[in-house]
Write an enzyme that holds these catalytic residues in place. Sequence first.
Site, PDB file in Angstrom:
ATOM      1  N   CYS A 255       0.839  -1.195   0.000  1.00 36.92           N
ATOM      2  CA  CYS A 255       0.000   0.000   0.000  1.00 36.92           C
ATOM      3  C   CYS A 255       0.878   1.251   0.000  1.00 36.92           C
ATOM      4  O   CYS A 255       1.934   1.282   0.618  1.00 36.92           O
ATOM      5  CB  CYS A 255      -0.942   0.083   1.199  1.00 36.92           C
ATOM      6  SG  CYS A 255      -2.081  -1.294   1.310  1.00 36.92           S
TER       7      CYS A 255
ATOM      8  N   ARG B 299       3.729  -0.381  -4.898  1.00 37.89           N
ATOM      9  CA  ARG B 299       3.447  -0.873  -3.548  1.00 37.89           C
ATOM     10  C   ARG B 299       2.112  -1.618  -3.475  1.00 37.89           C
ATOM     11  O   ARG B 299       1.716  -2.095  -2.410  1.00 37.89           O
ATOM     12  CB  ARG B 299       3.420   0.291  -2.556  1.00 37.89           C
ATOM     13  CG  ARG B 299       4.707   1.090  -2.531  1.00 37.89           C
ATOM     14  CD  ARG B 299       4.593   2.262  -1.601  1.00 37.89           C
ATOM     15  NE  ARG B 299       4.510   1.820  -0.231  1.00 37.89           N
ATOM     16  CZ  ARG B 299       5.549   1.588   0.551  1.00 37.89           C
ATOM     17  NH1 ARG B 299       6.770   1.777   0.090  1.00 37.89           N
ATOM     18  NH2 ARG B 299       5.395   1.195   1.784  1.00 37.89           N
TER      19      ARG B 299
ATOM     20  N   TRP C  72      -2.622  -2.759  -1.667  1.00 36.33           N
ATOM     21  CA  TRP C  72      -2.304  -4.181  -1.817  1.00 36.33           C
ATOM     22  C   TRP C  72      -3.099  -4.873  -0.714  1.00 36.33           C
ATOM     23  O   TRP C  72      -2.818  -4.699   0.462  1.00 36.33           O
ATOM     24  CB  TRP C  72      -0.809  -4.418  -1.655  1.00 36.33           C
ATOM     25  CG  TRP C  72      -0.397  -5.828  -1.972  1.00 36.33           C
ATOM     26  CD1 TRP C  72      -0.149  -6.352  -3.200  1.00 36.33           C
ATOM     27  CD2 TRP C  72      -0.174  -6.902  -1.039  1.00 36.33           C
ATOM     28  NE1 TRP C  72       0.193  -7.679  -3.096  1.00 36.33           N
ATOM     29  CE2 TRP C  72       0.190  -8.035  -1.784  1.00 36.33           C
ATOM     30  CE3 TRP C  72      -0.259  -7.007   0.348  1.00 36.33           C
ATOM     31  CZ2 TRP C  72       0.462  -9.261  -1.188  1.00 36.33           C
ATOM     32  CZ3 TRP C  72       0.019  -8.236   0.949  1.00 36.33           C
ATOM     33  CH2 TRP C  72       0.381  -9.341   0.167  1.00 36.33           C
TER      34      TRP C  72
ATOM     35  N   ASN D  98      -1.405   2.479   5.563  1.00 35.51           N
ATOM     36  CA  ASN D  98      -0.506   1.434   5.068  1.00 35.51           C
ATOM     37  C   ASN D  98      -0.010   0.647   6.277  1.00 35.51           C
ATOM     38  O   ASN D  98       0.536   1.242   7.203  1.00 35.51           O
ATOM     39  CB  ASN D  98       0.674   2.088   4.324  1.00 35.51           C
ATOM     40  CG  ASN D  98       1.860   1.148   4.132  1.00 35.51           C
ATOM     41  OD1 ASN D  98       2.995   1.582   4.193  1.00 35.51           O
ATOM     42  ND2 ASN D  98       1.608  -0.116   3.909  1.00 35.51           N
ATOM     43  N   GLY D  99      -0.240  -0.666   6.274  1.00 41.70           N
ATOM     44  CA  GLY D  99       0.220  -1.484   7.399  1.00 41.70           C
ATOM     45  C   GLY D  99      -0.866  -2.459   7.810  1.00 41.70           C
ATOM     46  O   GLY D  99      -1.805  -2.722   7.055  1.00 41.70           O
TER      47      GLY D  99
ATOM     48  N   GLU E 164      17.451 -17.571  -8.482  1.00 42.33           N
ATOM     49  CA  GLU E 164      17.038 -16.221  -8.853  1.00 42.33           C
ATOM     50  C   GLU E 164      16.379 -16.222 -10.240  1.00 42.33           C
ATOM     51  O   GLU E 164      15.344 -15.589 -10.443  1.00 42.33           O
ATOM     52  CB  GLU E 164      18.253 -15.273  -8.798  1.00 42.33           C
ATOM     53  CG  GLU E 164      18.001 -13.850  -9.239  1.00 42.33           C
ATOM     54  CD  GLU E 164      16.833 -13.150  -8.538  1.00 42.33           C
ATOM     55  OE1 GLU E 164      16.310 -13.664  -7.536  1.00 42.33           O
ATOM     56  OE2 GLU E 164      16.423 -12.093  -9.040  1.00 42.33           O
TER      57      GLU E 164
ATOM     58  N   LYS F 201      12.502 -15.065 -10.879  1.00 43.94           N
ATOM     59  CA  LYS F 201      12.206 -13.958 -11.806  1.00 43.94           C
ATOM     60  C   LYS F 201      11.201 -14.400 -12.850  1.00 43.94           C
ATOM     61  O   LYS F 201      10.241 -13.706 -13.140  1.00 43.94           O
ATOM     62  CB  LYS F 201      13.528 -13.528 -12.457  1.00 43.94           C
ATOM     63  CG  LYS F 201      13.636 -12.111 -12.813  1.00 43.94           C
ATOM     64  CD  LYS F 201      14.128 -11.206 -11.713  1.00 43.94           C
ATOM     65  CE  LYS F 201      13.463 -11.406 -10.392  1.00 43.94           C
ATOM     66  NZ  LYS F 201      13.981 -10.677  -9.300  1.00 43.94           N
TER      67      LYS F 201
ATOM     68  N   GLU G 202       7.552 -15.127 -11.299  1.00 37.49           N
ATOM     69  CA  GLU G 202       6.766 -14.007 -10.769  1.00 37.49           C
ATOM     70  C   GLU G 202       6.196 -13.110 -11.854  1.00 37.49           C
ATOM     71  O   GLU G 202       5.160 -12.492 -11.655  1.00 37.49           O
ATOM     72  CB  GLU G 202       7.564 -13.187  -9.740  1.00 37.49           C
ATOM     73  CG  GLU G 202       8.693 -12.369 -10.305  1.00 37.49           C
ATOM     74  CD  GLU G 202       9.396 -11.521  -9.257  1.00 37.49           C
ATOM     75  OE1 GLU G 202       8.727 -10.930  -8.414  1.00 37.49           O
ATOM     76  OE2 GLU G 202      10.639 -11.449  -9.305  1.00 37.49           O
TER      77      GLU G 202
ATOM     78  N   HIS H 133      17.134 -37.581  -7.476  1.00 37.33           N
ATOM     79  CA  HIS H 133      16.576 -38.061  -6.206  1.00 37.33           C
ATOM     80  C   HIS H 133      15.080 -37.795  -6.117  1.00 37.33           C
ATOM     81  O   HIS H 133      14.526 -37.769  -5.023  1.00 37.33           O
ATOM     82  CB  HIS H 133      17.338 -37.434  -5.031  1.00 37.33           C
ATOM     83  CG  HIS H 133      18.786 -37.811  -5.050  1.00 37.33           C
ATOM     84  ND1 HIS H 133      19.228 -39.059  -4.703  1.00 37.33           N
ATOM     85  CD2 HIS H 133      19.877 -37.124  -5.456  1.00 37.33           C
ATOM     86  CE1 HIS H 133      20.543 -39.120  -4.872  1.00 37.33           C
ATOM     87  NE2 HIS H 133      20.959 -37.964  -5.326  1.00 37.33           N
TER      88      HIS H 133
ATOM     89  N   LYS I 175       5.769  -4.245  -4.267  1.00 38.41           N
ATOM     90  CA  LYS I 175       7.227  -4.169  -4.186  1.00 38.41           C
ATOM     91  C   LYS I 175       7.743  -4.130  -2.764  1.00 38.41           C
ATOM     92  O   LYS I 175       8.738  -4.744  -2.439  1.00 38.41           O
ATOM     93  CB  LYS I 175       7.729  -2.941  -4.942  1.00 38.41           C
ATOM     94  CG  LYS I 175       9.236  -2.935  -5.030  1.00 38.41           C
ATOM     95  CD  LYS I 175       9.741  -2.419  -6.318  1.00 38.41           C
ATOM     96  CE  LYS I 175      11.231  -2.555  -6.427  1.00 38.41           C
ATOM     97  NZ  LYS I 175      11.633  -3.908  -6.822  1.00 38.41           N
TER      98      LYS I 175
HETATM   99  C1  F6R Z   1      11.471 -10.441  -6.523  1.00 35.90           C
HETATM  100  C2  F6R Z   1      11.470  -9.400  -5.497  1.00 35.90           C
HETATM  101  C3  F6R Z   1      11.199  -9.803  -4.100  1.00 35.90           C
HETATM  102  C4  F6R Z   1      12.036  -8.926  -3.128  1.00 35.90           C
HETATM  103  C5  F6R Z   1      11.639  -9.228  -1.679  1.00 35.90           C
HETATM  104  C6  F6R Z   1      12.469  -8.444  -0.689  1.00 35.90           C
HETATM  105  O1  F6R Z   1      11.786  -9.914  -7.771  1.00 35.90           O
HETATM  106  O2  F6R Z   1      11.641  -8.247  -5.788  1.00 35.90           O
HETATM  107  O3  F6R Z   1      11.452 -11.146  -3.891  1.00 35.90           O
HETATM  108  O4  F6R Z   1      13.395  -9.174  -3.336  1.00 35.90           O
HETATM  109  O5  F6R Z   1      10.281  -8.920  -1.502  1.00 35.90           O
HETATM  110  O6  F6R Z   1      12.301  -7.073  -0.847  1.00 35.90           O
HETATM  111  P1  F6R Z   1      13.335  -6.051  -0.251  1.00 35.90           P
HETATM  112  O7  F6R Z   1      14.629  -6.235  -0.977  1.00 35.90           O
HETATM  113  O8  F6R Z   1      12.745  -4.705  -0.491  1.00 35.90           O
HETATM  114  O9  F6R Z   1      13.486  -6.381   1.201  1.00 35.90           O
END
Ligand code: F6R
Length: 606
Positions: A2, A27, A75, A99-100, A479, A483, A486, A502, A601
Amino acid sequence: MCGIVGYVGKKDCTKVLLDSLQKLEYRGYDSAGVAVFENGDIRISKSKGRLAVLEEKLKKEGWINGSCGIGHTRWATHGEPSDVNSHPHGNARVTIVHNGIIENYQKIKKYLEKKGYVFESQTDTETVAKLLDYYYDGDPMETIRRVLGEIEGSYALGIMFKDFPNTIYAVRRDSPLIVGVGDDEAFIASDVPAILKFTRDYYLLDMDEIAVLKDGNAEIYDVHGIKLEKQLLTADWDMEAAEKGGYPHYMLKEISEQPEAIKTTIIPRINNGMPDLSECGITTQRLLNYQNIFVVACGTAMHAGLVGKYVIEQLARIPVTVDVASEFRYRNPILTDKDLVIVVSQSGETADTLEALRLSKRMGAETLAIVNVKGSSIAREADMVVYTHAGPEISVASTKAYMVQVAVFYLFAFELAYAKEAISEEECKRLTKSLMDIPDIINVVLQQSEQCKYIASKLINSSNLLYIGRGLDYALSMEGSLKLKEISYIHSESYAAGELKHGTISLVTDGMPVIAVATQRELFDKTVSNVKEVKARGATVIFVTHSYKTVESDVADYKIGLPTIDDILMPMPAVVPLQLIAYYTSVLKGNDVDKPRNLAKSVTVE
Ligand code: F6R
């Protein structure tokens, strides 16, 4: 999660709020809403869906004309995305954005229901709005103080009282909030990019401080109502850095910015060819004290930590444990004052990472934060901070932040290994020089964009795929897999290549894509054997390895060739094609690349 904003000034407030919210959509984007004072009344407009839906609604149903208001992009946590659950919440007397998460909202809700309040939404936020209304006695500051004494959890709140026209009150606990100041105007926002179009000057609101915005000014008070003199900060990001700059998506822009971001992050920390993190409080004496290192983070930041583990252990021979923050904080970890806990976070606000940091401090360990956002909660609470200078990362899928987090781990590992006399000065200088060469190498890798797009076109119809690798390549595979899944919504898993037989190999069927990463020379032949195993079972293999390696058709269907550098540094160039493959797969599937479904994010809830 949010984003909240607020504005008092002379401009068209609704327009300012929409502009600011647009910068916070990363957000959350389940719904959006604004509340603006218009002719002495608070008028609210809100709707499920993106900001664009709200804008259309405002144009159709009537713009709100005023110069003071609050806004929200959501969100969803409590209650599905819907018009009624959208913020702002409240009534004609008190209106808020939040937000929270309010942890004790059920208890408060029951109490208020007994007092005759009727709730419309399923949100925790509506409870706060109604509690403010319940306690309101004509004195906003006193009302807010009473409410803060009763609510538990995390919050950043923007509040407007009808009786106090053109005035915004703002408070926070654990969720971020800044107070921006311009010429005859003031703002509140969850993050700096929201205000950059209007001003670069802002205050960081600390826990339980109350900001009052009116007459184009902002004043900040402590919880006892005493006015505070806060330090005015100036953002070193500009608007251009927060805009797309001609790229179709932020993600592609941010992937392309990686060489520059590495330079900005490492160059100031290299002195006479040696890594030097002393400005961040990392001294030789401190380094020699550590017996164990823990890296704690979430998602992509945790994957950067996995690379860090390999590198630190290999060079400095100190044990490193990597944990997902949401597990670490509840597993009663064993920590002493001889341990270092490194928390990694782009946003610096991730709730689990922040709590893991607090736990580590309580248990006596030293803490080091690798953080991108200046002045964020994690940066402020850690004993030492290394800022990654990646600039604003807007795309929900993290790319450049990962890259600079990894770069910082290298600098740290080199410095630690040298301090412990595990490597010579000459070797330390050689490694540091190789790290400085990485930006140019990444620029070369970026030229393989078309090949990555071609490979992506082969993936778009798959519903499952695997990423495999060994050692550092396994960390990279994780990673790459995250990527891809998501943003493309294709189910994907990463496996240690040697572990496949296994169990997991039973999933391999004809045509299933397997992306194999093999950049570690010592492990190359072993990975090739594992690749042959999946190939023999019908997999379509995409092989990511050094350019000079010849790959036979019984090993790979498609190859991405990488420049040859020290094995230990390979994760930096090797992640780039994985990012590009994920990006193009998402683009070709017609997905919303920068704002994938269900995600936000900055994850400020646990
Ligand atoms: C994936 C991604 C998330 C963040 C995770 C941590 O592309 O962006 O997995 O890496 O939510 O976020 P931060 O780095 O802001 O603590």
